[in-house]
Design an enzyme around this catalytic site. Structure first.
Site, PDB file in Angstrom:
ATOM      1  N   SER A  42      -0.731   7.170  14.691  1.00  0.00           N
ATOM      2  CA  SER A  42      -2.061   7.287  14.094  1.00  0.00           C
ATOM      3  C   SER A  42      -2.061   6.792  12.652  1.00  0.00           C
ATOM      4  CB  SER A  42      -2.529   8.743  14.155  1.00  0.00           C
ATOM      5  OG  SER A  42      -3.775   8.902  13.513  1.00  0.00           O
ATOM      6  N   ASP A  81       0.855  -1.193   0.000  1.00  0.00           N
ATOM      7  CA  ASP A  81       0.000   0.000   0.000  1.00  0.00           C
ATOM      8  C   ASP A  81       0.882   1.231   0.000  1.00  0.00           C
ATOM      9  OD1 ASP A  81      -2.243   1.593   0.013  1.00  0.00           O
ATOM     10  OD2 ASP A  81      -2.924   1.037   2.020  1.00  0.00           O
ATOM     11  N   LYS A  82       0.224   2.386  -0.141  1.00  0.00           N
ATOM     12  CA  LYS A  82       0.869   3.696  -0.131  1.00  0.00           C
ATOM     13  C   LYS A  82       0.077   4.625   0.764  1.00  0.00           C
ATOM     14  CE  LYS A  82      -0.537   6.865  -2.470  1.00  0.00           C
ATOM     15  NZ  LYS A  82      -1.307   8.142  -2.249  1.00  0.00           N
ATOM     16  N   HIS A  83       0.796   5.532   1.446  1.00  0.00           N
ATOM     17  CA  HIS A  83       0.120   6.582   2.216  1.00  0.00           C
ATOM     18  C   HIS A  83       0.735   7.918   1.854  1.00  0.00           C
ATOM     19  CE1 HIS A  83      -1.843   8.732   5.471  1.00  0.00           C
ATOM     20  NE2 HIS A  83      -0.675   9.320   5.695  1.00  0.00           N
ATOM     21  N   SER A  84      -0.124   8.931   1.669  1.00  0.00           N
ATOM     22  CA  SER A  84       0.330  10.293   1.405  1.00  0.00           C
ATOM     23  C   SER A  84      -0.071  11.188   2.566  1.00  0.00           C
ATOM     24  CB  SER A  84      -0.293  10.828   0.107  1.00  0.00           C
ATOM     25  OG  SER A  84      -0.074  12.222  -0.018  1.00  0.00           O
ATOM     26  N   ARG A 120      -6.564  14.298  20.703  1.00  0.00           N
ATOM     27  CA  ARG A 120      -5.424  15.126  20.314  1.00  0.00           C
ATOM     28  C   ARG A 120      -5.887  16.519  19.903  1.00  0.00           C
ATOM     29  NH1 ARG A 120      -3.319  11.929  15.609  1.00  0.00           N
ATOM     30  NH2 ARG A 120      -2.042  13.782  15.259  1.00  0.00           N
ATOM     31  N   LYS A 131      -3.447   2.411  11.445  1.00  0.00           N
ATOM     32  CA  LYS A 131      -4.519   2.128  10.477  1.00  0.00           C
ATOM     33  C   LYS A 131      -3.974   1.402   9.251  1.00  0.00           C
ATOM     34  CE  LYS A 131      -5.992   6.460  10.230  1.00  0.00           C
ATOM     35  NZ  LYS A 131      -5.448   7.286  11.318  1.00  0.00           N
ATOM     36  N   LYS A 132      -2.835   1.848   8.738  1.00  0.00           N
ATOM     37  CA  LYS A 132      -2.273   1.217   7.544  1.00  0.00           C
ATOM     38  C   LYS A 132      -1.838  -0.224   7.826  1.00  0.00           C
ATOM     39  CE  LYS A 132      -2.683   3.997   4.099  1.00  0.00           C
ATOM     40  NZ  LYS A 132      -3.459   3.577   2.913  1.00  0.00           N
ATOM     41  N   THR A 161      -9.085  10.588  -0.888  1.00  0.00           N
ATOM     42  CA  THR A 161      -9.225   9.592  -1.948  1.00  0.00           C
ATOM     43  C   THR A 161     -10.661   9.106  -2.082  1.00  0.00           C
ATOM     44  OG1 THR A 161      -6.921   8.884  -1.735  1.00  0.00           O
ATOM     45  CG2 THR A 161      -8.454   7.310  -2.722  1.00  0.00           C
TER      46      THR A 161
END
Length: 427
Positions: free
Chosen positions: A183, A80-83, A168, A187-188, A120
């Site tokens: 955080s 996967d990818k996260h931005s 937070r 999740k990822k 997304t």
């Protein structure tokens, strides 16, 4: 140990956070046995004292394990990818099918936009019928048969993070690198990944505008994810100008389809760079990656994913027929000259003001509106070359956006754009 106060005191006094302490806090956040006051005190202690790499790993694992963690039995790696978020960042819509076309599996759990950066899921929900909320058995079926799926998180994914996220905000601890890292990654990593690539934006349109802040976050994310057992690398990428030419949900989907069909530009270039990182982390060959995109194989996978998640089967062939068009389209005039500087965050706020984003969670958005054909750094503009096209719901909204876009651009001597990929962070 069931009392969270000794754990909070240990962090407050600089003695760090160990695995059992992190597990107690995370489980207490998830089941309510840690009170809001205790959660706020814990968050403030982490902000002021930090917990170091070992503490971040422990907290990330504990928050991941506070809910359901997916396990996969597939014929290839799960990636996967996260931005960290930017303007015109439509990478996921091209990257997921491109990686799937290379034989890896992409179970992408994404979010909706809040503030000046788009989400997304919001982009995908501009496609008629597309369902982001999928039951787990259907999610698994689509990933197994198509190679990728992009869905919203269910309530049982990292519930400790969902609780701490709100705490937070209320306790003034949003900027803690340790808490941001836990955080994002909890999740990822709950998606059961073998490899993860991170796209950390830096520049005027990024959440982290300063290069040193982006580097700190990228290093913390990479160290923590690798420490938690997921092969991870990060690219620090440019957000001193929009990544794509479009900002706004339906407009960005249309641009992603053009890239899948072969259109050149920064969106394509960054997608290829991130895909190469992801494949290398997963132990796969990166040879011929551009050819995979140019062949139409990634486009074919995207079309299958859209259909599998309820969207039209002919979206790729007839995008204009399915993606809603705004009733007002207005060019943003510019004086003769070149683009010298762009306040990219201001462009994001212009889309927000048009109705293309949300200020508070749960607000509705207009998928049709946004900006298109945005001028980039160094490019000539003038009476025959506008700064952008505004897509608006009415004339009043278009006029407001026109002024905002003009204010976001500085016209003068041509600026030389910086590199698209500023740095690469590995373990």
């Amino acid at each position: 140990m069931t009392d969270p106060r000794p754990v909070i005191a240990a962090v407050r006094d600089g003695r760090g956070l160990d695995g059992p302490g992190a597990a107690l806090i995370a489980q207490g956040l998830a089941d309510g046995s840690v009170s809001d006051a205790q959660a706020g005190a814990f968050a403030m202690a982490v902000l002021t004292k930090g917990v170091g790499t070992k503490g971040r790993v422990a907290l990330t694992r504990a928050m991941r394990d506070s809910g359901h963690v997916l396990q996969w039995d597939l014929s290839g790696p799960v990636v996967d990818k996260h931005s960290s978020g930017g303007i015109g960042d439509t990478v996921s819509l091209v990257l997921a099918p491109l990686l799937a076309a290379r034989g890896v599996f992409v179970p992408m759990i994404s979010g909706r936009g809040l503030g000046h950066t788009g989400g997304t899921l919001d982009k995908l929900e501009a496609i008629p019928g597309f369902l982001c909320d999928q039951p787990e058995d259907e999610f698994r079926r689509i990933v197994r048969t198509v190679g990728c799926a992009i869905i919203a998180a269910t309530g049982d994914v990292a519930p400790a993070d969902r609780r701490l996220y709100g705490i937070r905000d209320e306790s003034g601890t949003v900027e803690s690198i340790d808490l941001i890292t836990a955080s994002i990654l909890s999740k990822k990593l709950a998606a059961g990944l073998d490899a993860l690539v991170l796209d950390v934006k830096s520049g005027s349109g990024a959440i982290l505008k300063k290069p040193d802040s982006a580097e700190r976050l990228a290093r913390a994310l990479v160290e923590t994810a690798n420490g938690a057992g997921c092969r991870t690398a990060a690219l620090i990428t440019d957000m001193d100008q929009p990544l794509a030419r479009s900002a706004g949900n339906a407009l960005e989907v249309a641009e992603a389809i053009r890239v899948l069909r072969g259109e050149a530009g920064a969106l394509r270039d960054l997608t290829l760079a991130l895909a190469a990182e992801c494949l290398a982390l997963a132990g796969q060959s990166v040879d011929g990656l551009e050819a995979t995109l140019d062949s139409g194989a990634a486009a074919e996978v995207f079309g299958r994913m859209v259909a599998a998640q309820g969207g039209p089967r002919d979206l790729l062939d007839r995008p204009a027929a399915h993606l809603g068009a705004a009733p007002v389209i207005r060019a943003v005039p510019a004086p003769q000259g070149h683009v010298a500087r762009i306040d990219v965050t201001a462009l994001g706020h212009a889309v927000l003001a048009l109705g293309g984003g949300r200020v508070r969670a749960g607000e509705g958005i207009d998928h049709r509106v946004g900006l298109d054909r945005m001028a980039k750094l160094g490019e000539p503009v003038g009476p025959d070359r506008p700064l952008a096209l505004i897509h608006a719901a009415d004339d009043t909204a278009a006029e407001v956006a026109l002024a905002a876009v003009q204010a976001a651009y500085v016209i003068g001597e041509p600026a030389e754009p910086g590199p698209l990929v500023r740095d690469r962070i590995t373990a």
